[in-house]
Motif scaffolding. Structure first.
Motif, PDB file in Angstrom:
ATOM      1  N   GLN A 252     -27.882  33.539  -8.805  1.00  0.00           N
ATOM      2  CA  GLN A 252     -29.084  33.340  -9.604  1.00  0.00           C
ATOM      3  C   GLN A 252     -29.719  31.971  -9.383  1.00  0.00           C
ATOM      4  N   GLY A 253     -29.165  31.191  -8.492  1.00  0.00           N
ATOM      5  CA  GLY A 253     -29.774  29.913  -8.148  1.00  0.00           C
ATOM      6  C   GLY A 253     -29.166  28.745  -8.898  1.00  0.00           C
ATOM      7  N   LEU A 254     -29.804  27.609  -8.730  1.00  0.00           N
ATOM      8  CA  LEU A 254     -29.342  26.369  -9.367  1.00  0.00           C
ATOM      9  C   LEU A 254     -29.843  26.354 -10.811  1.00  0.00           C
ATOM     10  N   THR A 255     -29.115  27.028 -11.661  1.00  0.00           N
ATOM     11  CA  THR A 255     -29.498  27.169 -13.062  1.00  0.00           C
ATOM     12  C   THR A 255     -29.081  25.933 -13.863  1.00  0.00           C
ATOM     13  N   ALA A 256     -29.598  25.840 -15.066  1.00  0.00           N
ATOM     14  CA  ALA A 256     -29.212  24.743 -15.961  1.00  0.00           C
ATOM     15  C   ALA A 256     -27.709  24.777 -16.239  1.00  0.00           C
ATOM     16  N   GLY A 257     -27.110  25.959 -16.242  1.00  0.00           N
ATOM     17  CA  GLY A 257     -25.677  26.076 -16.476  1.00  0.00           C
ATOM     18  C   GLY A 257     -24.838  25.524 -15.325  1.00  0.00           C
ATOM     19  N   VAL A 258     -25.299  25.713 -14.099  1.00  0.00           N
ATOM     20  CA  VAL A 258     -24.598  25.148 -12.946  1.00  0.00           C
ATOM     21  C   VAL A 258     -24.715  23.626 -12.981  1.00  0.00           C
ATOM     22  N   VAL A 259     -25.902  23.135 -13.307  1.00  0.00           N
ATOM     23  CA  VAL A 259     -26.109  21.684 -13.432  1.00  0.00           C
ATOM     24  C   VAL A 259     -25.231  21.119 -14.544  1.00  0.00           C
ATOM     25  N   ALA A 260     -25.091  21.859 -15.647  1.00  0.00           N
ATOM     26  CA  ALA A 260     -24.232  21.412 -16.749  1.00  0.00           C
ATOM     27  C   ALA A 260     -22.778  21.321 -16.314  1.00  0.00           C
ATOM     28  N   LEU A 261     -22.317  22.290 -15.518  1.00  0.00           N
ATOM     29  CA  LEU A 261     -20.952  22.235 -14.998  1.00  0.00           C
ATOM     30  C   LEU A 261     -20.779  20.987 -14.124  1.00  0.00           C
ATOM     31  N   ALA A 262     -21.750  20.724 -13.264  1.00  0.00           N
ATOM     32  CA  ALA A 262     -21.701  19.521 -12.425  1.00  0.00           C
ATOM     33  C   ALA A 262     -21.668  18.266 -13.284  1.00  0.00           C
ATOM     34  N   ASP A 263     -22.451  18.254 -14.347  1.00  0.00           N
ATOM     35  CA  ASP A 263     -22.478  17.088 -15.241  1.00  0.00           C
ATOM     36  C   ASP A 263     -21.134  16.863 -15.927  1.00  0.00           C
ATOM     37  N   HIS A 264     -20.446  17.952 -16.291  1.00  0.00           N
ATOM     38  CA  HIS A 264     -19.103  17.818 -16.878  1.00  0.00           C
ATOM     39  C   HIS A 264     -18.158  17.146 -15.891  1.00  0.00           C
ATOM     40  N   LEU A 265     -18.232  17.566 -14.640  1.00  0.00           N
ATOM     41  CA  LEU A 265     -17.360  16.983 -13.621  1.00  0.00           C
ATOM     42  C   LEU A 265     -17.737  15.531 -13.342  1.00  0.00           C
ATOM     43  N   ARG A 266     -19.029  15.230 -13.365  1.00  0.00           N
ATOM     44  CA  ARG A 266     -19.465  13.837 -13.186  1.00  0.00           C
ATOM     45  C   ARG A 266     -18.962  12.964 -14.333  1.00  0.00           C
ATOM     46  N   ALA A 267     -19.015  13.499 -15.531  1.00  0.00           N
ATOM     47  CA  ALA A 267     -18.555  12.738 -16.700  1.00  0.00           C
ATOM     48  C   ALA A 267     -17.062  12.411 -16.596  1.00  0.00           C
ATOM     49  N   ALA A 268     -16.337  13.230 -15.844  1.00  0.00           N
ATOM     50  CA  ALA A 268     -14.908  12.974 -15.624  1.00  0.00           C
ATOM     51  C   ALA A 268     -14.696  11.991 -14.473  1.00  0.00           C
ATOM     52  N   GLY A 269     -15.794  11.500 -13.885  1.00  0.00           N
ATOM     53  CA  GLY A 269     -15.702  10.474 -12.856  1.00  0.00           C
ATOM     54  C   GLY A 269     -15.832  10.949 -11.425  1.00  0.00           C
TER      55      GLY A 269
END
Length: 95
Positions: free
Chosen positions: A11-28
């Protein structure tokens, strides 16, 4: 911390995929999320893939459970996935 290349789903680069990436970024972690559809998705001009969406014989009906922007989102399962991925990535040593 790990470097991650996170590819989006059909379904593409959805807000949910970006949110998952943000969770991983928040973990460093360093996370890249390439947009393979150039901003398009099923709602914005991308034709559905034949047989891929909604065919339980191929992929089940809840395989996008981690994407908080979709109706199939399952908070408990997504939280477990994020915890497990974060734990796994935290154990990877950079050269």
């Amino acid at each position: 911390m790990a470097e991650v290349l996170l590819f989006h789903h059909i379904q593409g680069l959805t807000a949910g995929v970006v949110a998952l990436a943000d969770h991983l970024r928040a973990a460093g972690h360093t996370v890249r999320t390439p947009d393979l559809y150039g901003g398009r998705n099923l709602a914005r001009g991308l034709p559905p893939a034949h047989g891929a969406m909604g065919d339980r014989r191929l992929a089940g009906d809840r395989h996008l459970f981690f994407d908080s922007s979709l109706g199939s989102y399952d908070h408990a399962a997504a939280t477990l996935l994020i915890d497990r991925v974060t734990d796994f990535l935290g154990r990877i040593e950079r050269p």
